[in-house]
Design a protein around this motif. Structure first.
Motif, PDB file in Angstrom:
ATOM      1  N   LEU A 131       0.835  -1.204   0.148  1.00 36.75           N
ATOM      2  CA  LEU A 131       0.086   0.025   0.036  1.00 36.75           C
ATOM      3  C   LEU A 131       0.960   1.335  -0.122  1.00 36.75           C
ATOM      4  O   LEU A 131       1.662   1.388   0.878  1.00 36.75           O
ATOM      5  CB  LEU A 131      -0.868  -0.115   1.316  1.00 36.75           C
ATOM      6  CG  LEU A 131      -1.801  -1.176   1.323  1.00 36.75           C
ATOM      7  CD1 LEU A 131      -2.495  -1.014   2.614  1.00 36.75           C
ATOM      8  CD2 LEU A 131      -2.991  -1.146   0.230  1.00 36.75           C
ATOM      9  N   GLY A 132       0.579   2.046  -0.981  1.00 33.14           N
ATOM     10  CA  GLY A 132       1.652   3.264  -1.067  1.00 33.14           C
ATOM     11  C   GLY A 132       0.638   4.624  -0.872  1.00 33.14           C
ATOM     12  O   GLY A 132      -0.579   4.599  -0.799  1.00 33.14           O
ATOM     13  N   GLU A 133       1.571   5.433  -0.497  1.00 33.50           N
ATOM     14  CA  GLU A 133       0.916   6.796  -0.165  1.00 33.50           C
ATOM     15  C   GLU A 133       1.936   7.984  -0.760  1.00 33.50           C
ATOM     16  O   GLU A 133       3.214   7.880  -0.607  1.00 33.50           O
ATOM     17  CB  GLU A 133       0.839   7.330   1.216  1.00 33.50           C
ATOM     18  CG  GLU A 133       0.085   8.442   1.535  1.00 33.50           C
ATOM     19  CD  GLU A 133      -0.378   8.642   3.071  1.00 33.50           C
ATOM     20  OE1 GLU A 133      -1.236   8.196   3.469  1.00 33.50           O
ATOM     21  OE2 GLU A 133       0.902   8.801   3.949  1.00 33.50           O
ATOM     22  N   GLU A 134       1.384   9.010  -1.509  1.00 34.88           N
ATOM     23  CA  GLU A 134       2.291   9.984  -2.139  1.00 34.88           C
ATOM     24  C   GLU A 134       2.691  10.825  -0.895  1.00 34.88           C
ATOM     25  O   GLU A 134       2.070  11.163   0.045  1.00 34.88           O
ATOM     26  CB  GLU A 134       1.441  10.780  -3.074  1.00 34.88           C
ATOM     27  CG  GLU A 134       1.044  10.063  -4.520  1.00 34.88           C
ATOM     28  CD  GLU A 134       0.538  11.050  -5.404  1.00 34.88           C
ATOM     29  OE1 GLU A 134       1.109  11.909  -5.762  1.00 34.88           O
ATOM     30  OE2 GLU A 134      -0.478  10.673  -5.890  1.00 34.88           O
ATOM     31  N   ARG A 135       4.100  11.227  -0.958  1.00 30.93           N
ATOM     32  CA  ARG A 135       4.788  11.983  -0.100  1.00 30.93           C
ATOM     33  C   ARG A 135       5.697  12.917  -0.929  1.00 30.93           C
ATOM     34  O   ARG A 135       6.144  12.594  -2.158  1.00 30.93           O
ATOM     35  CB  ARG A 135       5.722  11.159   0.706  1.00 30.93           C
ATOM     36  CG  ARG A 135       4.917  10.343   1.743  1.00 30.93           C
ATOM     37  CD  ARG A 135       4.515  10.960   3.198  1.00 30.93           C
ATOM     38  NE  ARG A 135       3.644  10.083   3.777  1.00 30.93           N
ATOM     39  CZ  ARG A 135       4.118   9.204   4.508  1.00 30.93           C
ATOM     40  NH1 ARG A 135       5.088   9.019   4.728  1.00 30.93           N
ATOM     41  NH2 ARG A 135       2.982   8.297   4.916  1.00 30.93           N
ATOM     42  N   HIS A 136       5.851  14.215  -0.175  1.00 30.68           N
ATOM     43  CA  HIS A 136       6.624  15.225  -0.876  1.00 30.68           C
ATOM     44  C   HIS A 136       7.369  15.801   0.098  1.00 30.68           C
ATOM     45  O   HIS A 136       7.131  16.323   1.186  1.00 30.68           O
ATOM     46  CB  HIS A 136       5.898  16.388  -1.649  1.00 30.68           C
ATOM     47  CG  HIS A 136       6.673  17.346  -2.148  1.00 30.68           C
ATOM     48  ND1 HIS A 136       7.435  17.235  -3.279  1.00 30.68           N
ATOM     49  CD2 HIS A 136       6.906  18.516  -2.184  1.00 30.68           C
ATOM     50  CE1 HIS A 136       8.285  18.147  -3.465  1.00 30.68           C
ATOM     51  NE2 HIS A 136       7.870  19.012  -2.714  1.00 30.68           N
ATOM     52  N   SER A 137       8.773  16.083  -0.120  1.00 29.59           N
ATOM     53  CA  SER A 137       9.529  16.865   0.589  1.00 29.59           C
ATOM     54  C   SER A 137      10.512  17.591  -0.266  1.00 29.59           C
ATOM     55  O   SER A 137      11.048  17.231  -1.137  1.00 29.59           O
ATOM     56  CB  SER A 137      10.539  15.874   1.735  1.00 29.59           C
ATOM     57  OG  SER A 137      11.498  15.119   1.108  1.00 29.59           O
ATOM     58  N   ARG A 138      11.275  18.574   0.332  1.00 28.89           N
ATOM     59  CA  ARG A 138      12.200  19.447  -0.370  1.00 28.89           C
ATOM     60  C   ARG A 138      13.455  18.768  -0.732  1.00 28.89           C
ATOM     61  O   ARG A 138      14.027  18.749  -1.837  1.00 28.89           O
ATOM     62  CB  ARG A 138      12.555  20.586   0.451  1.00 28.89           C
ATOM     63  CG  ARG A 138      11.817  21.713   0.451  1.00 28.89           C
ATOM     64  CD  ARG A 138      12.321  22.853   1.034  1.00 28.89           C
ATOM     65  NE  ARG A 138      13.670  22.868   1.739  1.00 28.89           N
ATOM     66  CZ  ARG A 138      13.950  23.503   2.581  1.00 28.89           C
ATOM     67  NH1 ARG A 138      13.318  24.627   3.221  1.00 28.89           N
ATOM     68  NH2 ARG A 138      15.360  23.403   3.237  1.00 28.89           N
ATOM     69  N   PHE A 139      13.748  17.656   0.220  1.00 28.22           N
ATOM     70  CA  PHE A 139      14.927  16.868  -0.121  1.00 28.22           C
ATOM     71  C   PHE A 139      15.020  15.581  -1.106  1.00 28.22           C
ATOM     72  O   PHE A 139      15.864  15.334  -1.646  1.00 28.22           O
ATOM     73  CB  PHE A 139      15.731  16.597   1.301  1.00 28.22           C
ATOM     74  CG  PHE A 139      15.881  17.772   1.961  1.00 28.22           C
ATOM     75  CD1 PHE A 139      16.914  18.705   1.645  1.00 28.22           C
ATOM     76  CD2 PHE A 139      15.045  18.097   3.004  1.00 28.22           C
ATOM     77  CE1 PHE A 139      17.242  19.981   2.454  1.00 28.22           C
ATOM     78  CE2 PHE A 139      15.385  19.334   3.947  1.00 28.22           C
ATOM     79  CZ  PHE A 139      16.404  20.343   3.427  1.00 28.22           C
ATOM     80  N   ARG A 140      13.706  14.997  -0.894  1.00 28.63           N
ATOM     81  CA  ARG A 140      13.563  13.709  -1.501  1.00 28.63           C
ATOM     82  C   ARG A 140      12.589  13.840  -2.619  1.00 28.63           C
ATOM     83  O   ARG A 140      12.325  12.867  -3.484  1.00 28.63           O
ATOM     84  CB  ARG A 140      12.943  12.781  -0.505  1.00 28.63           C
ATOM     85  CG  ARG A 140      14.064  12.223   0.595  1.00 28.63           C
ATOM     86  CD  ARG A 140      13.332  11.181   1.315  1.00 28.63           C
ATOM     87  NE  ARG A 140      14.188  10.939   2.377  1.00 28.63           N
ATOM     88  CZ  ARG A 140      13.998  10.023   3.361  1.00 28.63           C
ATOM     89  NH1 ARG A 140      12.823   9.505   3.270  1.00 28.63           N
ATOM     90  NH2 ARG A 140      14.910   9.744   4.319  1.00 28.63           N
ATOM     91  N   GLY A 141      11.678  15.103  -2.877  1.00 24.20           N
ATOM     92  CA  GLY A 141      11.129  15.220  -4.031  1.00 24.20           C
ATOM     93  C   GLY A 141       9.585  14.471  -3.906  1.00 24.20           C
ATOM     94  O   GLY A 141       9.426  13.931  -2.693  1.00 24.20           O
ATOM     95  N   HIS A 142       9.197  14.352  -4.894  1.00 27.29           N
ATOM     96  CA  HIS A 142       7.944  13.404  -4.933  1.00 27.29           C
ATOM     97  C   HIS A 142       8.331  12.004  -5.040  1.00 27.29           C
ATOM     98  O   HIS A 142       9.017  11.774  -5.809  1.00 27.29           O
ATOM     99  CB  HIS A 142       7.085  13.801  -6.337  1.00 27.29           C
ATOM    100  CG  HIS A 142       6.442  15.238  -6.065  1.00 27.29           C
ATOM    101  ND1 HIS A 142       5.270  15.617  -5.309  1.00 27.29           N
ATOM    102  CD2 HIS A 142       6.763  16.460  -6.791  1.00 27.29           C
ATOM    103  CE1 HIS A 142       5.091  16.785  -5.612  1.00 27.29           C
ATOM    104  NE2 HIS A 142       5.883  17.397  -6.514  1.00 27.29           N
TER     105      HIS A 142
END
Length: 163
Positions: A27-38
């Motif tokens: 099961l996946g979920e979208e995440r975003h961070s400045r360092f790791r991107g989308h």
């Protein structure tokens, strides 16, 4: 109200018990961070049972299904193909292994509402029988029949390859 032994929650619990040794999918979920991107990160596992995903605690409605892979650098005949390739790459960047299945955008089904005679996601009570809409345009069929068919497919050994 319906017979509790044939409630949606009882039918789903029986399906989980039968699926004990079957491989689960991510099961996946979208995440975003400045360092790791989308990226799409793993947040759990579930058995993929047709239009349903079953975890130990919840029933989920399927949505987008991806196979993690590196997005090749090439031209695409359609924008949708490019977007899909990028989403597969997001799953790979998020920690899914190459070729591993990631379910994204799923939603939790309120099984208690279905047990109470209502509807949630693809599940509903039709004429007093817990039922499932096996496709967005398909008619409802009894959940018990659907689970028996789908779990049976998952438990049956794969057919040998043709010579």
């Amino acid at each position: 109200m319906q017979n509790p032994s044939r409630s949606a929650s009882a039918l789903l619990a029986a399906a989980r018990a039968r699926l004990g040794g079957v491989r689960r999918e991510g099961l996946g979920e979208e995440r975003h961070s400045r360092f790791r991107g989308h990226r799409i990160v793993r947040i759990g596992e579930a058995w993929h049972v047709g239009v349903l995903l079953l975890t130990d605690e919840h029933a989920l409605a399927t949505a987008e299904i991806l196979r993690a892979s590196d997005a090749p650098r090439r031209g695409y005949p359609a924008e949708s193909a490019r977007v899909r390739a990028e989403r597969r790459s997001m799953a790979l960047r998020g920690g899914f292994a190459e070729g591993e299945v990631a379910h994204v955008g799923w939603s939790v089904i309120d099984v208690a509402a279905v047990d109470g005679g209502g509807a949630s996601g693809p599940l509903a009570v039709v004429d007093g029988v817990p039922s499932v809409a096996w496709s967005t345009s398909g008619a409802y069929m009894p959940l018990e029949t659907y689970l028996n068919e789908q779990v049976g497919l998952l438990l049956s050994p794969p057919e040998p390859a043709a010579p």
